[in-house]
Design a protein around this motif. Structure first.
Motif, PDB file in Angstrom:
ATOM      1  N   THR A  12     -39.577  66.305  20.201  1.00  0.00           N
ATOM      2  CA  THR A  12     -39.440  65.290  19.373  1.00  0.00           C
ATOM      3  C   THR A  12     -38.809  65.487  17.983  1.00  0.00           C
ATOM      4  O   THR A  12     -37.939  64.872  17.348  1.00  0.00           O
ATOM      5  CB  THR A  12     -40.775  64.467  18.835  1.00  0.00           C
ATOM      6  N   THR A  13     -39.115  66.815  17.382  1.00  0.00           N
ATOM      7  CA  THR A  13     -38.711  67.054  16.055  1.00  0.00           C
ATOM      8  C   THR A  13     -37.106  67.826  16.368  1.00  0.00           C
ATOM      9  O   THR A  13     -36.201  67.600  15.542  1.00  0.00           O
ATOM     10  CB  THR A  13     -39.437  68.443  15.506  1.00  0.00           C
ATOM     11  N   MET A  17     -33.987  56.013  12.435  1.00  0.00           N
ATOM     12  CA  MET A  17     -33.044  57.198  11.777  1.00  0.00           C
ATOM     13  C   MET A  17     -31.867  57.284  13.023  1.00  0.00           C
ATOM     14  O   MET A  17     -30.922  57.781  12.354  1.00  0.00           O
ATOM     15  CB  MET A  17     -33.716  58.551  11.967  1.00  0.00           C
ATOM     16  N   LEU A  34     -29.831  75.889  15.434  1.00  0.00           N
ATOM     17  CA  LEU A  34     -29.457  74.624  15.554  1.00  0.00           C
ATOM     18  C   LEU A  34     -28.005  74.556  15.937  1.00  0.00           C
ATOM     19  O   LEU A  34     -27.532  73.633  16.842  1.00  0.00           O
ATOM     20  CB  LEU A  34     -29.397  73.781  13.991  1.00  0.00           C
ATOM     21  N   ALA A  85     -37.201  66.634  10.170  1.00  0.00           N
ATOM     22  CA  ALA A  85     -36.347  67.224  10.984  1.00  0.00           C
ATOM     23  C   ALA A  85     -35.068  66.631  11.129  1.00  0.00           C
ATOM     24  O   ALA A  85     -33.811  67.190  11.310  1.00  0.00           O
ATOM     25  CB  ALA A  85     -36.786  66.872  12.504  1.00  0.00           C
ATOM     26  N   SER A  86     -34.716  65.231  10.868  1.00  0.00           N
ATOM     27  CA  SER A  86     -33.516  64.435  10.920  1.00  0.00           C
ATOM     28  C   SER A  86     -32.727  65.049   9.650  1.00  0.00           C
ATOM     29  O   SER A  86     -31.627  65.080   9.837  1.00  0.00           O
ATOM     30  CB  SER A  86     -33.480  62.960  10.828  1.00  0.00           C
ATOM     31  N   LEU A  87     -33.240  65.361   8.591  1.00  0.00           N
ATOM     32  CA  LEU A  87     -32.797  65.802   7.180  1.00  0.00           C
ATOM     33  C   LEU A  87     -32.422  67.545   7.513  1.00  0.00           C
ATOM     34  O   LEU A  87     -31.543  67.818   6.861  1.00  0.00           O
ATOM     35  CB  LEU A  87     -33.601  65.690   6.105  1.00  0.00           C
ATOM     36  N   ALA A  88     -33.179  67.798   8.229  1.00  0.00           N
ATOM     37  CA  ALA A  88     -32.853  69.241   8.516  1.00  0.00           C
ATOM     38  C   ALA A  88     -31.442  69.815   8.863  1.00  0.00           C
ATOM     39  O   ALA A  88     -30.964  70.968   8.590  1.00  0.00           O
ATOM     40  CB  ALA A  88     -34.025  70.072   9.612  1.00  0.00           C
ATOM     41  N   SER A  89     -30.842  68.995   9.796  1.00  0.00           N
ATOM     42  CA  SER A  89     -29.432  69.300  10.217  1.00  0.00           C
ATOM     43  C   SER A  89     -28.288  68.919   9.431  1.00  0.00           C
ATOM     44  O   SER A  89     -27.282  69.178   9.628  1.00  0.00           O
ATOM     45  CB  SER A  89     -29.263  68.721  11.599  1.00  0.00           C
ATOM     46  N   ILE A  90     -28.812  67.943   8.349  1.00  0.00           N
ATOM     47  CA  ILE A  90     -27.696  67.766   7.643  1.00  0.00           C
ATOM     48  C   ILE A  90     -27.908  68.151   6.116  1.00  0.00           C
ATOM     49  O   ILE A  90     -27.328  67.716   5.003  1.00  0.00           O
ATOM     50  CB  ILE A  90     -27.504  65.976   7.521  1.00  0.00           C
ATOM     51  N   ALA A 117     -35.025  64.680  16.778  1.00  0.00           N
ATOM     52  CA  ALA A 117     -34.866  64.038  15.451  1.00  0.00           C
ATOM     53  C   ALA A 117     -33.823  64.926  14.642  1.00  0.00           C
ATOM     54  O   ALA A 117     -33.016  64.182  13.949  1.00  0.00           O
ATOM     55  CB  ALA A 117     -36.349  64.181  14.876  1.00  0.00           C
ATOM     56  N   SER A 118     -33.897  66.064  14.804  1.00  0.00           N
ATOM     57  CA  SER A 118     -32.623  66.870  14.315  1.00  0.00           C
ATOM     58  C   SER A 118     -31.392  66.529  14.675  1.00  0.00           C
ATOM     59  O   SER A 118     -30.214  66.508  14.053  1.00  0.00           O
ATOM     60  CB  SER A 118     -32.908  68.487  14.344  1.00  0.00           C
ATOM     61  N   THR A 163     -40.637  63.932  11.607  1.00  0.00           N
ATOM     62  CA  THR A 163     -39.565  63.426  12.489  1.00  0.00           C
ATOM     63  C   THR A 163     -38.369  63.174  11.533  1.00  0.00           C
ATOM     64  O   THR A 163     -37.267  63.534  11.739  1.00  0.00           O
ATOM     65  CB  THR A 163     -39.864  62.252  13.335  1.00  0.00           C
ATOM     66  N   MET A 164     -38.836  62.327  10.348  1.00  0.00           N
ATOM     67  CA  MET A 164     -37.778  62.319   9.307  1.00  0.00           C
ATOM     68  C   MET A 164     -36.989  63.515   8.729  1.00  0.00           C
ATOM     69  O   MET A 164     -35.978  63.816   8.500  1.00  0.00           O
ATOM     70  CB  MET A 164     -38.532  61.587   8.121  1.00  0.00           C
ATOM     71  N   SER A 197     -29.342  62.757  13.421  1.00  0.00           N
ATOM     72  CA  SER A 197     -28.616  62.805  12.335  1.00  0.00           C
ATOM     73  C   SER A 197     -27.173  63.315  12.531  1.00  0.00           C
ATOM     74  O   SER A 197     -26.162  63.076  11.523  1.00  0.00           O
ATOM     75  CB  SER A 197     -29.178  63.054  11.054  1.00  0.00           C
ATOM     76  N   ILE A 198     -26.822  63.863  13.597  1.00  0.00           N
ATOM     77  CA  ILE A 198     -25.609  64.550  13.875  1.00  0.00           C
ATOM     78  C   ILE A 198     -24.910  63.945  14.907  1.00  0.00           C
ATOM     79  O   ILE A 198     -24.226  64.803  15.337  1.00  0.00           O
ATOM     80  CB  ILE A 198     -25.713  66.097  13.679  1.00  0.00           C
ATOM     81  N   TYR A 255     -31.583  57.839   3.322  1.00  0.00           N
ATOM     82  CA  TYR A 255     -32.460  59.259   3.219  1.00  0.00           C
ATOM     83  C   TYR A 255     -31.274  60.389   3.139  1.00  0.00           C
ATOM     84  O   TYR A 255     -31.676  61.677   2.358  1.00  0.00           O
ATOM     85  CB  TYR A 255     -33.325  59.382   4.406  1.00  0.00           C
ATOM     86  N   THR A 295     -39.629  56.118  14.079  1.00  0.00           N
ATOM     87  CA  THR A 295     -38.881  56.831  13.212  1.00  0.00           C
ATOM     88  C   THR A 295     -37.584  57.262  13.718  1.00  0.00           C
ATOM     89  O   THR A 295     -36.543  56.968  13.120  1.00  0.00           O
ATOM     90  CB  THR A 295     -39.708  58.157  12.243  1.00  0.00           C
ATOM     91  N   ILE A 296     -37.606  58.031  14.776  1.00  0.00           N
ATOM     92  CA  ILE A 296     -36.615  58.283  15.438  1.00  0.00           C
ATOM     93  C   ILE A 296     -35.222  57.350  15.785  1.00  0.00           C
ATOM     94  O   ILE A 296     -34.429  57.257  15.751  1.00  0.00           O
ATOM     95  CB  ILE A 296     -36.760  59.359  16.767  1.00  0.00           C
TER      96      ILE A 296
END
Lengths: 444, 444
Positions: free
Chosen positions: B79-80, B118, B37, A83-88, B83-84, A80-81, B87-88, A40, B114-115
């Protein structure tokens, strides 16, 4: 803020490996990464490389049991997906799908406000209602709520979330260290909402999102759904009819409805979905498409198709002709796709297998196979003839389908001056030239 | 998997700039980044630098209006936010708080699954019930649900989420491109749950999380809450009593209850919260603490304290003695903190302002001011005397409070061999030496 009119591009992805339902069998598809961030992340990075305006993640609340063995239907939860992409990611808009049918506006307002803050104003909410019995059964109902009740609830739901985002004025935070005043409490307002479905005191406990409201997106196709869209949405994602002429008529009808609601039609973007098989040459694209079609097992997609035509097709042989279907008024699910598939079945005398093969490749969307030039021609044709403000590109497979499009179609569209070559500064609303929502509903 | 017993460390953060409620006024606090962030990324990175086991984000569903001007109470949705950060970050466990009172288990199971995917198996859910009237009012209730109903609902809620995570067996995905078989449908099971609060058909539409179940955390302190904890949780976050001896007695009582539930007490981790003011030297730490205490306005924290003692203190002068409070049985909110504050008020004859000042600095948690050595001594004392398996460190300000701890206390703890110096491989459960949950509830 960019005000120059240009074609908007959405990078649509699912968490099941491609828009073509047999995509996972294709050798270049990263099938083994279906539940990994790596895939993703790559999709998001390729989308930003291609200067797509938004990345768009669908979601539903159940899979279709009939053919889950052949049709990947993994749906990672969209907020949540995203949000994971928000930071990258840095520039792209992040559209996450969330249903209003089985959630509460106070929670949803907080989720999207948080993503908007964490992404520096790039959050967008694709507002859906939950359409299928299988989904309803996961929330204690025997069957889904009636279509009109779902939209009535959705309308009030969005009204409440807007009030909550408005419950902190824009300049509430003071940070006055010297006097110990963190914020101006006079700028925070309870909302005291009391409606048919919700009673919410408010305020929210999160400052106003950078965009005012996260961008609002919907794909509603029914009459009630379209009314909901022109009232609330910034972007309408559509299932296009088969010709540019028909598309133009639909486009104009919708834009007129937007104006009737007292809104500026320029600030309401219509984006049909389109599935492109792009190759370096037309020949390469056709070969790729044929390869994909060879990967379709006879039973593939029949269960899923059953759901969209609201009729269990597993009781017949795949070589039987399509049975008589309901009238669109009797369907309580997704009316737009039902109508398209039902018309096709009737007009072309398709067997079940044939309609399933068509469905597996397109899921009912516009469809183009060709070189970058040819794909750009199709998009230009719709865009320049006033049938679309942009497109949600539904890539056949991941991540290669995006890479093909970015390598071959994007440069042509950029050369023709139709799409952006760099991101503008600012929030997503600013990048798209949309207004900052006014504080229309503040209670004082 | 690491089996060597060691002190676990949690990096606890809020999205309002520090555990000390006047932290935002401190010059080094990054107050202006409260919704960015950048600040949370820095907190996560410092926590991984210090080899913390988990990062822990609290959440509530309303702020306290009485003193919002002076007491920052911004709560980005947990949770959001987590999730952010998924990924970092690479190694740290991600604990997000989510209430069972106003959400649905199908949605929550999907969010945490999902978290977990990810983050490569680093998700954890801090399970809370919603304790205050102000929160209930955002969901249509005049006052919160009764304490025992909240826990009865929470118990069934967690049972449903476990069944949903179990609804896909571990090796369901086949990826058999050759034969077109994506997964083994015999390994996916509806759950057909029908209970008092929920009716959920299932299955979920997400493969089993890498950890089986995301790590389960709770902070429940009441009798019902403790029963819930020993039944479901992997980690219990506690408000420690004031002495190691008392702490040891509480610790042993809880561990015995865990054994009564047929669980291995070694796999149930008890982590009290502690607020450290750490300096390069004791003198520096004391000066820093005194500086923070000087930043407290007379009215600061009184509204918040009112909520925890279930009594509106704004009707008195700050210099009045604490009024008579309810008995703990009559309190429908957070019983543990109520009892601690109510005992303190009685034993020390505090005025309202004095109790508020204590509360502003500690929120009722253990508290230590000193050099890295001294802080390490306090932690060692509790840990080595069998009163804790580890600690949730509640930093007074961000991000400097973490930096101080990582610079001065962590090296001492590492030298003494009490905490890890590198992360182990694997999922969070594997890193902590906890079992992979068995498929106890699969319906076949």
């Amino acid at each position: 803020m960019t005000n120059q009119k240009r074609m908007l591009l959405g990078s649509f992805f699912q968490t099941f490996l491609g828009h073509h339902l047999a995509a996972w069998r294709y050798p270049e598809t990263k099938t083994e990464e279906v539940t990994s961030l790596s895939l993703y992340k790559e999709i998001a990075e390729l989308s930003e490389k291609g200067k797509f305006d938004i990345i768009f993640l669908a979601d539903v609340l159940a899979h279709n049991e009939e053919d889950i063995a052949y049709t990947p239907q993994i749906r990672l939860e969209a907020t949540t997906m995203m949000a994971s992409l928000a930071s990258i990611t840095k520039n792209i808009g992040l559209v996450a799908t969330l249903s209003t049918t089985f959630t509460h506006p106070f929670n949803v307002a907080r989720q999207f406000a948080t993503i908007d803050h964490m992404s520096g104003g790039r959050a967008a909410w694709n507002i859906v209602t939950t359409a299928h019995d299988h989904e309803a059964a996961n929330f204690g109902l025997e069957e889904q709520l009636d279509h009109s009740i779902r939209y009535e609830r959705a309308d009030e739901f969005v009204e409440v979330t807007k009030k909550l985002w408005d419950s902190w004025e824009k300049d509430t935070l003071l940070f006055d260290r010297e006097n110990g005043i963190f914020l101006d409490e006079k700028k925070i307002h309870p909302i005291y909402h009391e409606g048919k479905y919700f009673k919410v005191r408010g305020p929210i406990n999160i400052p106003r999102p950078p965009q005012g409201y996260p961008l609002l997106v919907t794909a509603s196709a029914s009459d009630k759904g379209r009314e909901f869209a022109v009232k609330h949405a910034d972007i309408l994602f559509t299932l296009a009819p088969s010709t540019v002429e028909e598309g133009k008529a639909v486009y104009q009808t919708i834009k007129r409805k937007v104006a009737v609601y007292g809104r500026n039609p320029e600030h309401f973007k219509i984006m049909p979905g389109i599935v492109p098989f792009v190759g370096k040459t037309e020949k390469e694209a056709i070969e790729k498409f044929e390869h994909f079609q060879e990967l379709i097992l006879p039973q593939l997609g029949i269960g899923w198709l059953s759901r969209y035509v609201d009729h269990d097709l597993s009781q017949y042989s795949p070589d039987d002709p399509m049975p008589e279907l309901k009238e669109v008024d009797q369907v309580n699910g997704e009316k737009g796709r039902f109508k398209l598939l039902s018309d096709l079945a009737r007009e072309r005398n398709y067997t079940i297998k044939e309609l399933a093969r068509y469905f597996v490749a397109t899921q009912g969307h516009l469809f183009v196979v060709g070189s970058g030039e040819q794909v750009a021609d199709t998009l230009s044709d719709w865009y320049l003839n006033g049938a679309a403000d942009g497109f949600n590109i539904k890539f056949p497979y991941f991540p290669g389908g995006i890479k093909d499009f970015v390598d071959y179609a994007i440069p042509v569209l950029q050369e023709r001056g139709l799409v952006q070559t760099e991101y503008a500064d600012g929030t997503l609303r600013e990048k798209l030239g949309l207004d900052y929502p006014s504080l229309s509903t503040v209670n004082v």
